[in-house]
Design an enzyme around this catalytic site. Structure first.
Site, PDB file in Angstrom:
ATOM      1  N   ALA A  68       0.876  -1.174   0.000  1.00  0.00           N
ATOM      2  CA  ALA A  68       0.000   0.000   0.000  1.00  0.00           C
ATOM      3  C   ALA A  68       0.911   1.220   0.000  1.00  0.00           C
ATOM      4  O   ALA A  68       1.040   1.917   1.008  1.00  0.00           O
ATOM      5  CB  ALA A  68      -0.926  -0.005   1.202  1.00  0.00           C
ATOM      6  N   MET A  69       1.552   1.438  -1.129  1.00  0.00           N
ATOM      7  CA  MET A  69       2.478   2.557  -1.241  1.00  0.00           C
ATOM      8  C   MET A  69       1.738   3.894  -1.264  1.00  0.00           C
ATOM      9  O   MET A  69       2.213   4.897  -0.737  1.00  0.00           O
ATOM     10  CB  MET A  69       3.318   2.420  -2.511  1.00  0.00           C
ATOM     11  CG  MET A  69       4.126   1.124  -2.607  1.00  0.00           C
ATOM     12  SD  MET A  69       5.321   0.940  -1.281  1.00  0.00           S
ATOM     13  CE  MET A  69       6.466   2.238  -1.708  1.00  0.00           C
ATOM     14  N   CYS A 127      -4.895   1.371  -9.468  1.00  0.00           N
ATOM     15  CA  CYS A 127      -4.278   1.213  -8.155  1.00  0.00           C
ATOM     16  C   CYS A 127      -5.382   1.025  -7.109  1.00  0.00           C
ATOM     17  O   CYS A 127      -6.292   1.850  -7.018  1.00  0.00           O
ATOM     18  CB  CYS A 127      -3.424   2.432  -7.803  1.00  0.00           C
ATOM     19  SG  CYS A 127      -2.722   2.375  -6.145  1.00  0.00           S
ATOM     20  N   ILE A 188      -3.308  -7.549 -15.191  1.00  0.00           N
ATOM     21  CA  ILE A 188      -4.114  -6.742 -14.287  1.00  0.00           C
ATOM     22  C   ILE A 188      -3.215  -5.994 -13.293  1.00  0.00           C
ATOM     23  O   ILE A 188      -2.030  -6.307 -13.172  1.00  0.00           O
ATOM     24  CB  ILE A 188      -5.092  -7.628 -13.464  1.00  0.00           C
ATOM     25  CG1 ILE A 188      -4.309  -8.734 -12.738  1.00  0.00           C
ATOM     26  CG2 ILE A 188      -6.172  -8.213 -14.361  1.00  0.00           C
ATOM     27  CD1 ILE A 188      -5.113  -9.613 -11.792  1.00  0.00           C
ATOM     28  N   GLY A 214       2.149 -10.911  -7.118  1.00  0.00           N
ATOM     29  CA  GLY A 214       2.930 -12.137  -7.044  1.00  0.00           C
ATOM     30  C   GLY A 214       2.155 -13.341  -7.551  1.00  0.00           C
ATOM     31  O   GLY A 214       1.067 -13.230  -8.120  1.00  0.00           O
ATOM     32  N   GLY A 240       0.851 -10.067 -13.818  1.00  0.00           N
ATOM     33  CA  GLY A 240       0.303 -10.596 -12.580  1.00  0.00           C
ATOM     34  C   GLY A 240       0.865 -11.966 -12.270  1.00  0.00           C
ATOM     35  O   GLY A 240       0.417 -12.966 -12.831  1.00  0.00           O
ATOM     36  N   GLY A 241       1.891 -12.009 -11.426  1.00  0.00           N
ATOM     37  CA  GLY A 241       2.432 -13.283 -10.975  1.00  0.00           C
ATOM     38  C   GLY A 241       3.346 -13.999 -11.943  1.00  0.00           C
ATOM     39  O   GLY A 241       3.637 -15.190 -11.757  1.00  0.00           O
ATOM     40  N   GLY A 262       6.772  -7.906 -12.567  1.00  0.00           N
ATOM     41  CA  GLY A 262       6.919  -6.982 -11.447  1.00  0.00           C
ATOM     42  C   GLY A 262       7.555  -7.617 -10.239  1.00  0.00           C
ATOM     43  O   GLY A 262       8.746  -7.532  -9.999  1.00  0.00           O
TER      44      GLY A 262
END
Length: 302
Positions: A68-69, A127, A188, A214, A240-241, A262
């Site tokens: 939660a940046m 986000c 996503i 992840g 995504g992952g 990511g």
């Protein structure tokens, strides 16, 4: 070829650095390119400086990360130099991820960063943990269409729209982006989640909840990409992952024209080369002449 359809350079390497990972400075983005990224997406940049949420902002789980940046960033005017640095030092596409709280803000940031000549823009309307931004906008198809259309009219480079999975129907939002003129959608962003310290009873994250990334979300991302590919006429970029070439091939077979990586970067910077070379070996071993031959292959099995 795969990325050629979207941006043109480096069509042989469909593995892209996702936004939010090592994308805050020109030197870190350049480092990702040096380690094999076929394109890079910057940290999401907004109209004014933003501190983000209080610590702790990230927690590692057994199958991914919760973060939660809160979209911390220096503002587009202060980010110009970083964007110019990576543009000078690399030859791969550099995509500027941008966010704002309204249509006018998105256009302001896009126009403000255009002087650094990014190869495209990725609109962060997804986000899940920044109130007033991201998914707050990305859940409304009318807002997504309007913002996309306005940014497309304001710039002369490709525009991608990054979608949130935290909606009832992601295809509806994808169609809105397509109607607005998007060149591609990215699916996503993270999935809303929460973790609580059982010793204290308090939520671990400073913002209480955040976004799960992840390997845990990969099946969700694959399904979203599959559904979007079946309904849209523009390319879908899967994220995504993804941490291996097998994950990437699965995402491409679901319908992705390229993939973004990511969370896996935290394990090794070799992930880009590992995935791109693995895809190439897979295509060769299975006598495919090009990755285009397996894009959406799962749909052809119906």
């Amino acid at each position: 070829m795969v990325t050629e359809k979207i941006l043109t350079p480096e069509p042989e390497n469909p593995v892209i650095l996702a936004s939010g990972i090592m994308g805050t400075t020109g030197s870190s983005l350049t480092r990702m390119v040096d380690n094999g990224a076929g394109a890079v997406v910057t940290k999401s940049i907004g109209p004014v400086p933003k501190k983000g949420h209080p610590n702790p902002t990230m927690v590692e789980l057994e199958n991914g990360f919760l973060n939660a940046m809160g979209l911390p960033n220096p503002s587009y005017s202060d980010f110009l130099q970083e964007l110019e640095t990576v543009k000078v030092n690399t030859s791969v596409p550099v995509i500027a991820s941008i966010f704002a709280g309204d249509l006018e803000g998105f256009v302001e940031v896009a126009e403000g960063l255009s002087s650094a000549n990014p190869d495209g823009f990725e609109l962060n309307v997804s986000c899940p943990h920044a109130e007033g931004y991201g998914a707050t906008i990305g859940c409304d198809s009318c807002l997504v269409e309007g913002i996309t259309s306005s940014v497309c009219d304001a710039v002369d480079v490709p525009v991608w729209v990054k979608l949130t999975p935290n909606v009832t129907d992601i295809v509806e939002i994808g169609k809105a982006a397509q109607r607005g003129g998007a060149d591609a959608v990215v699916a996503i962003n993270t999935v809303r989640g929460m973790s609580i310290d059982i010793n204290t009873g308090y939520p671990i994250l400073g913002n209480r909840y955040g976004g799960l990334s992840g390997q845990a979300i990969r099946p969700i991302a694959v399904k979203c990409v599959y559904d979007l590919y079946a309904s849209l006429e523009i390319p879908v970029i899967g994220v995504g992952g993804i941490s291996s070439w097998q994950d990437a091939v699965e995402m491409v077979m679901a319908g992705a024209s390229a993939v973004q990586v990511g969370s896996a970067v935290s394990q090794s910077l070799e992930v880009f080369n590992s995935i791109s070379s693995g895809i190439e070996n897979y295509l060769y071993s299975n006598e495919y002449s090009d990755i285009d031959e397996i894009i959406g292959l799962a749909h052809k099995m119906d």
